[in-house]
Design a protein around this motif. Structure first.
Motif, PDB file in Angstrom:
ATOM      1  N   LYS A  31       0.842  -1.199   0.000  1.00 27.40           N
ATOM      2  CA  LYS A  31       0.000   0.000   0.000  1.00 27.40           C
ATOM      3  C   LYS A  31       0.876   1.247   0.000  1.00 27.40           C
ATOM      4  N   ILE A  32       0.415   2.258  -0.733  1.00 24.21           N
ATOM      5  CA  ILE A  32       1.041   3.578  -0.735  1.00 24.21           C
ATOM      6  C   ILE A  32      -0.055   4.574  -0.411  1.00 24.21           C
ATOM      7  N   ALA A  33       0.094   5.306   0.674  1.00 17.77           N
ATOM      8  CA  ALA A  33      -0.955   6.245   1.084  1.00 17.77           C
ATOM      9  C   ALA A  33      -0.342   7.311   1.994  1.00 17.77           C
ATOM     10  N   PRO A  34      -0.980   8.474   2.043  1.00 20.42           N
ATOM     11  CA  PRO A  34      -0.427   9.547   2.891  1.00 20.42           C
ATOM     12  C   PRO A  34      -0.319   9.159   4.358  1.00 20.42           C
ATOM     13  N   GLN A  35      -1.244   8.324   4.824  1.00 21.24           N
ATOM     14  CA  GLN A  35      -1.230   7.912   6.236  1.00 21.24           C
ATOM     15  C   GLN A  35      -1.636   6.449   6.320  1.00 21.24           C
ATOM     16  N   ILE A  36      -0.713   5.609   6.733  1.00 21.65           N
ATOM     17  CA  ILE A  36      -1.010   4.184   6.898  1.00 21.65           C
ATOM     18  C   ILE A  36      -0.864   3.828   8.365  1.00 21.65           C
ATOM     19  N   ASN A  37      -1.923   3.351   8.958  1.00 19.00           N
ATOM     20  CA  ASN A  37      -1.886   2.859  10.335  1.00 19.00           C
ATOM     21  C   ASN A  37      -2.071   1.351  10.291  1.00 19.00           C
ATOM     22  N   CYS A  38      -1.044   0.634  10.631  1.00 23.66           N
ATOM     23  CA  CYS A  38      -1.048  -0.814  10.470  1.00 23.66           C
ATOM     24  C   CYS A  38      -1.259  -1.499  11.810  1.00 23.66           C
ATOM     25  N   THR A  39      -2.226  -2.392  11.854  1.00 22.27           N
ATOM     26  CA  THR A  39      -2.491  -3.130  13.091  1.00 22.27           C
ATOM     27  C   THR A  39      -1.688  -4.434  13.147  1.00 22.27           C
ATOM     28  N   GLU A  40      -1.124  -4.834  12.025  1.00 26.99           N
ATOM     29  CA  GLU A  40      -0.320  -6.054  11.995  1.00 26.99           C
ATOM     30  C   GLU A  40       1.080  -5.769  12.520  1.00 26.99           C
ATOM     31  N   ALA A  41       1.837  -6.835  12.776  1.00 28.24           N
ATOM     32  CA  ALA A  41       3.216  -6.709  13.248  1.00 28.24           C
ATOM     33  C   ALA A  41       4.104  -6.277  12.086  1.00 28.24           C
ATOM     34  N   VAL A  42       4.655  -5.092  12.207  1.00 27.02           N
ATOM     35  CA  VAL A  42       5.569  -4.565  11.193  1.00 27.02           C
ATOM     36  C   VAL A  42       6.740  -3.884  11.892  1.00 27.02           C
ATOM     37  N   VAL A  43       7.833  -3.772  11.169  1.00 26.07           N
ATOM     38  CA  VAL A  43       8.944  -2.930  11.608  1.00 26.07           C
ATOM     39  C   VAL A  43       8.738  -1.564  10.978  1.00 26.07           C
TER      40      VAL A  43
END
Length: 444
Positions: A31-43
């Motif tokens: 995904k490419i977006a101005p604001q990404i809030n991810c609930t999954e485990a990411v670094v």
């Protein structure tokens, strides 16, 4: 596989520069977006102040394996490439043995599958006597980047100067043909005229002169026009050759394209006084007026891609006399940073650099799902810091040969992070070789 969220990046892609977040998931750009809030485990990586570019694709390197591994190998040079923001490479067939059969070509793919940190492809090699073997590439067009023809002397049995062989390959090849264009007759004539003279580095552009380049490039283009061949001429080095190329067509409609290498944009013949045989390469680095013409053609789109022709030798192999000093420069670790220097000097836009080092290479070779920052594409990405300089020194050179003609130069940018297929292969000076690159595939 670890997933990553890049926050607050200044993305450069498809002629635009804009701020956005980017999510990498399962090796792809999710995904490419101005604001990404991810609930999954990411670094999460804070890219504030950094530019996010598609990884560079170098369409011309010599990584020396097999057979010349005292100079370099696929592991060491792909490591240097990744540290320099180059995520994919296409390697030349003049290894030992020369890659003149598809069996030998596949041997190189197997080596890369076990050792390359970057994505990879290899050109099929040609000689005066292997046209039928070369044309088997037509059946492997999705798996091999192209056919390489040395229309000038090279390692081993790879000078192709038999017109019937050239005509057959140009007539029947269904994949891109890449040529090294220098006319051997002109070179021999120039050498003969210097008989009895003690040759120096300064004689190199006299021996391999403008005429040698033009005559060979003109011949290749005549053959390509005769047969409507897809021709790509490597490392253009002269102002005169530029009249052979057009900017009146979009890249997608060009049957004949061209490449310029970073050393022909960076050095001139004046630098032989300082660097001697370190900058001996074929075709030769020439006078300043040629360099100026290359820059003009790069910006007006007569020149289509930027590459390195990365060709490492031991320093002991670069010593005089003239005939002993090998031709080639190690450059793949520094090509992106060299171009960022010229971005900062206003010589070229960063959008144009991305076009020439990523987008156009992907388009010209029909590379599958790479070369752009697009949702669904492989996450081949590089974060560049334009506020932090890099001084080239023996301590930070990753080439196996251990030297660079740029030593002592300060380039006004640095590579912060490099992702290859979503794997964080390089971060803040540290390499991670736990995941290797992939074989490039082509939509043909």
């Amino acid at each position: 596989m670890q997933n990553y969220l890049i926050k607050n990046a200044c993305i450069v892609n498809e002629g635009r520069t804009f701020f956005s977040d980017l999510l990498i998931k399962n090796g792809r750009i999710e995904k490419i977006a101005p604001q990404i809030n991810c609930t999954e485990a990411v670094v999460e990586i804070n890219a504030e102040g950094l530019h996010l570019l598609p990884g560079a694709i170098d369409d011309q390197v010599h990584f020396r394996e097999p057979g010349l591994t005292h100079k370099a190998n696929i592991f060491t040079e792909s490591r240097a490439a990744v540290a320099g923001g180059v995520t994919s490479f296409m390697e030349m067939p003049n290894t030992v043995p020369n890659a003149l059969t598809h069996e030998l070509l596949e041997d190189k793919y197997q080596i890369a599958a076990q050792s390359s940190l970057a994505n990879y492809s290899f050109f099929m090699g040609t000689s005066n006597s292997n046209a039928d073997e070369v044309l088997k590439t037509n059946d492997r067009k999705k798996d091999v980047c192209g056919i390489k023809i040395f229309m000038g002397a090279s390692t081993g049995n790879m000078l192709v100067d038999n017109y019937l062989t050239l005509d057959k390959i140009f007539r029947e090849a269904e994949v891109l043909i890449a040529t090294h264009c220098e006319d051997e007759k002109v070179i021999k004539r120039n050498l003969h005229a210097l008989q009895g003279v003690e040759l120096t580095p300064q004689h190199h552009p006299v021996i391999r002169d403008v005429e040698a380049c033009f005559e060979s490039s003109f011949s290749a283009i005549q053959l390509a026009k005769k047969h409507n061949t897809r021709l790509h001429i490597l490392h253009i080095s002269t102002a005169r050759e530029l009249q052979l190329f057009t900017n009146m067509l979009p890249l997608s409609e060009k049957r004949i394209t061209s490449e310029v290498c970073v050393h022909h944009l960076h050095f001139t013949a004046d630098d032989y006084d300082r660097l001697g045989y370190q900058i001996k390469c074929n075709p030769a680095i020439k006078s300043a007026d040629n360099k100026a013409a290359l820059w003009e053609a790069l910006n007006d789109d007569r020149l289509d891609v930027i590459a390195t022709d990365h060709a490492p030798h031991l320093l002991s192999e670069k010593e005089p006399p003239y005939a002993h000093a090998h031709a080639g420069l190690p450059l793949v670790q520094h090509s992106v940073l060299m171009m960022m220097k010229y971005v900062q000097e206003g010589r070229i836009s960063i959008e144009k650099v991305v076009q020439k080092m990523s987008h156009n290479v992907a388009d010209m070779f029909d590379i599958d799902q790479r070369g752009y920052i697009r949702e669904g594409y492989y996450a081949d990405l590089v974060l560049v810091n334009l506020q932090q300089s890099t001084t080239v020194s023996k301590e930070n050179i990753l080439y196996k040969c251990g030297w660079s003609p740029l030593e002592g130069e300060t380039l006004p940018a640095s590579i912060s992070h490099t992702f290859v297929n979503g794997h964080l292969a390089y971060a803040n000076g540290e390499l991670n070789a736990s995941q290797l690159g992939m074989r490039l595939r082509f939509n043909r």
